[in-house]
Motif scaffolding. Sequence first.
Motif, PDB file in Angstrom:
ATOM      1  N   MET A   1       0.940  -1.292   0.533  1.00  0.00           N
ATOM      2  CA  MET A   1       0.114   0.020  -0.608  1.00  0.00           C
ATOM      3  C   MET A   1       0.951   1.361   0.245  1.00  0.00           C
ATOM      4  SD  MET A   1      -2.100  -2.591   0.553  1.00  0.00           S
ATOM      5  CE  MET A   1      -1.854  -2.848   2.706  1.00  0.00           C
TER       6      MET A   1
ATOM      7  N   ASP B   1       0.770 -14.457   6.923  1.00  0.00           N
ATOM      8  CA  ASP B   1       1.905 -13.628   7.756  1.00  0.00           C
ATOM      9  C   ASP B   1       1.056 -14.120   9.342  1.00  0.00           C
ATOM     10  OD1 ASP B   1       1.920 -11.310   5.714  1.00  0.00           O
ATOM     11  OD2 ASP B   1       0.570 -10.034   7.288  1.00  0.00           O
TER      12      ASP B   1
ATOM     13  N   PRO C   1      -3.591 -13.538   5.459  1.00  0.00           N
ATOM     14  CA  PRO C   1      -3.074 -13.386   7.139  1.00  0.00           C
ATOM     15  C   PRO C   1      -3.494 -14.139   8.176  1.00  0.00           C
ATOM     16  CG  PRO C   1      -3.552 -11.322   5.996  1.00  0.00           C
ATOM     17  CD  PRO C   1      -4.092 -12.459   4.752  1.00  0.00           C
TER      18      PRO C   1
ATOM     19  N   SER D   1       5.309  -6.644  18.119  1.00  0.00           N
ATOM     20  CA  SER D   1       5.985  -5.822  18.702  1.00  0.00           C
ATOM     21  C   SER D   1       4.841  -4.246  19.748  1.00  0.00           C
ATOM     22  CB  SER D   1       6.501  -4.913  17.614  1.00  0.00           C
ATOM     23  OG  SER D   1       7.002  -3.802  17.548  1.00  0.00           O
TER      24      SER D   1
HETATM   25  N1  SAH Z   1      -4.287  -6.300   6.921  1.00  0.00           N
HETATM   26  C1  SAH Z   1      -3.386  -5.851   6.485  1.00  0.00           C
HETATM   27  C2  SAH Z   1      -2.192  -6.006   8.104  1.00  0.00           C
HETATM   28  C3  SAH Z   1      -0.690  -4.778   7.796  1.00  0.00           C
HETATM   29  S1  SAH Z   1       0.311  -5.260   8.644  1.00  0.00           S
HETATM   30  C4  SAH Z   1      -2.283  -6.349   5.094  1.00  0.00           C
HETATM   31  O1  SAH Z   1      -1.932  -6.920   5.542  1.00  0.00           O
HETATM   32  O2  SAH Z   1      -2.822  -5.992   4.041  1.00  0.00           O
HETATM   33  C5  SAH Z   1       0.877  -6.419   8.222  1.00  0.00           C
HETATM   34  C6  SAH Z   1       0.825  -7.889   8.973  1.00  0.00           C
HETATM   35  O3  SAH Z   1       2.075  -7.464  10.242  1.00  0.00           O
HETATM   36  C7  SAH Z   1       0.168  -7.834  10.111  1.00  0.00           C
HETATM   37  O4  SAH Z   1      -0.923  -8.988   8.407  1.00  0.00           O
HETATM   38  C8  SAH Z   1       0.978  -8.769  10.910  1.00  0.00           C
HETATM   39  O5  SAH Z   1       1.310 -10.128  10.562  1.00  0.00           O
HETATM   40  C9  SAH Z   1       1.898  -7.912  10.896  1.00  0.00           C
HETATM   41  N2  SAH Z   1       1.953  -7.140  12.781  1.00  0.00           N
HETATM   42  C10 SAH Z   1       1.061  -6.189  12.594  1.00  0.00           C
HETATM   43  N3  SAH Z   1       1.276  -5.502  13.240  1.00  0.00           N
HETATM   44  C11 SAH Z   1       2.142  -6.353  14.318  1.00  0.00           C
HETATM   45  C12 SAH Z   1       2.593  -5.356  15.786  1.00  0.00           C
HETATM   46  N4  SAH Z   1       2.158  -4.536  16.643  1.00  0.00           N
HETATM   47  N5  SAH Z   1       3.832  -6.424  16.048  1.00  0.00           N
HETATM   48  C13 SAH Z   1       3.871  -7.780  14.928  1.00  0.00           C
HETATM   49  N6  SAH Z   1       3.463  -7.724  13.770  1.00  0.00           N
HETATM   50  C14 SAH Z   1       2.296  -6.708  13.491  1.00  0.00           C
END
Ligand code: SAH
Length: 450
Positions: A13, A310, A270, A344
């Motif tokens: 994105m 993910d 995911p 995180s």
């Molecule tokens: N739905 C979105 C998610 C964006 S974040 C997409 O897939 O486009 C992308 C990935 O980062 C998530 O699927 C998740 O596995 C990871 N993520 C998001 N927040 C996180 C966090 N606080 N700590 C670790 N990984 C995270």
Amino acid sequence: MPSVFIKTYGCQMNERDSDAVAAQFIACGYTLAASEAVADVVLLNTCSVRDAAEQKALGRMTNVAATIRKQGRQVVLGYLGCMAQSRGRELLGAGVNLVLGTQKLHRAAELADELLAGRQTTLCDTEAEAGSEAQIRDHVLALNDSRPVVSAYVSIMQGCNQRCTFCIVPQTRGEERSRSIEDIVAECRGLVARGVKEITLLGQIVTSYGRRLIPVQDGKSPFVQLLEAVHAVEGLERIRFTSPHPKGYGTDLVEAYARLPKLCESAHLPVQSGSNRVLKLMHRGYTRERYLELVGQLRTAQPRIGLGTDIIVGFPGETGEDFAQTLDLVQRVQFDSAYVFKYSPRKDTPAAAMPDQVPVEVREERHARLLLAVTEIGQARLQRLVGQTVQVLVEGPSRKNPARLEGRTRSNQIVVFEGTPRHVGQLLDVHVTRASAVTLYGDPAILNPD
Ligand code: SAH
Ligand code: F3S
């Protein structure tokens, strides 16, 4: 002519947003600079999903600001995107004079002009703006590169309402807002007219596309209606999308794989965890049983489907048993690819305040174990393609060896093979002769003489 340099962190994105911002600068008379060291405007399009991504952008900005100070040049230095949105004005200073949130990207060139002309000294805009989702629509494509662009991203929506407890995206990208089907199709037509053969529809949660805008028709969700409309674009060869949410993956979407030949048999789905207890704490809205059922449905509709995912390890409260459930799910599904993340804690997210935060060493140990498992599985899945013939969309010279070509299979594996630049943009059948850890190598079955 002034020039701009944009560096992107994070997801597809963000890549797409940066490309639209670059197109906007070009339309305003800028050129694209080869590096920060010569640019008049330097923009870092940031990611806030994990702390490591924020630290990378902050570190880079410190270095760039120091170089520019030494050069004694007058430069616009700015942060765009998710970190700009969540930190706002605190990022100004130390050379940084522009901060633009996720709904203001379409104003980047105009505001940079203000700063360059000295009409303003600093600018920060992180307000919400109605209609901003429709502004990510211009493309640079092959401007600085003779190689034609055959695959492009199209942003279909912004934001996410799911509020997974670990995720900062609902804060940084705001509420779900979808573009109209007509608008998206018009953009796809324009891209195809410029030589694009493959389109990836993008959004944080594409399965929620158009939910409050477009009614369900004949059992088809707005997203499936959009897929059909894009499918009808003449000259387009392939469609992909990312990311769907397992919760929104209805039978209408599963069936679309069997029904729409341009829809590539590939899904990034995911899962985040294999433990029902953790999935609930994460507010994911599905169980491991439902996820496994969905994988079964997808493989029935398209046996060759490529599946990616993910996964987060070390979510607060994750026990050894929960983690074992994730390892077990990974073995059951046999993903073609998987991103494994260490949890995180993110500002103002519910998970950051949950009890039983998992110690860093445990997160690291689980990360290493899971990574090993998914890597082994992915390599074995790739090996299974040796000896088969796969359809490849030729994207251009191979990144590792420009004397050869590379492209992707329908299920999204990279294939490297012999060919000439004339084949770029063509669909070729390639016989796979070997596989490395992440790449297939092969011979085109019949090379088209022209
Ligand atoms: N739905 C979105 C998610 C964006 S974040 C997409 O897939 O486009 C992308 C990935 O980062 C998530 O699927 C998740 O596995 C990871 N993520 C998001 N927040 C996180 C966090 N606080 N700590 C670790 N990984 C995270
Ligand atoms: Fe984030 Fe969950 Fe949405 S991971 S982007 S809140 S689906």
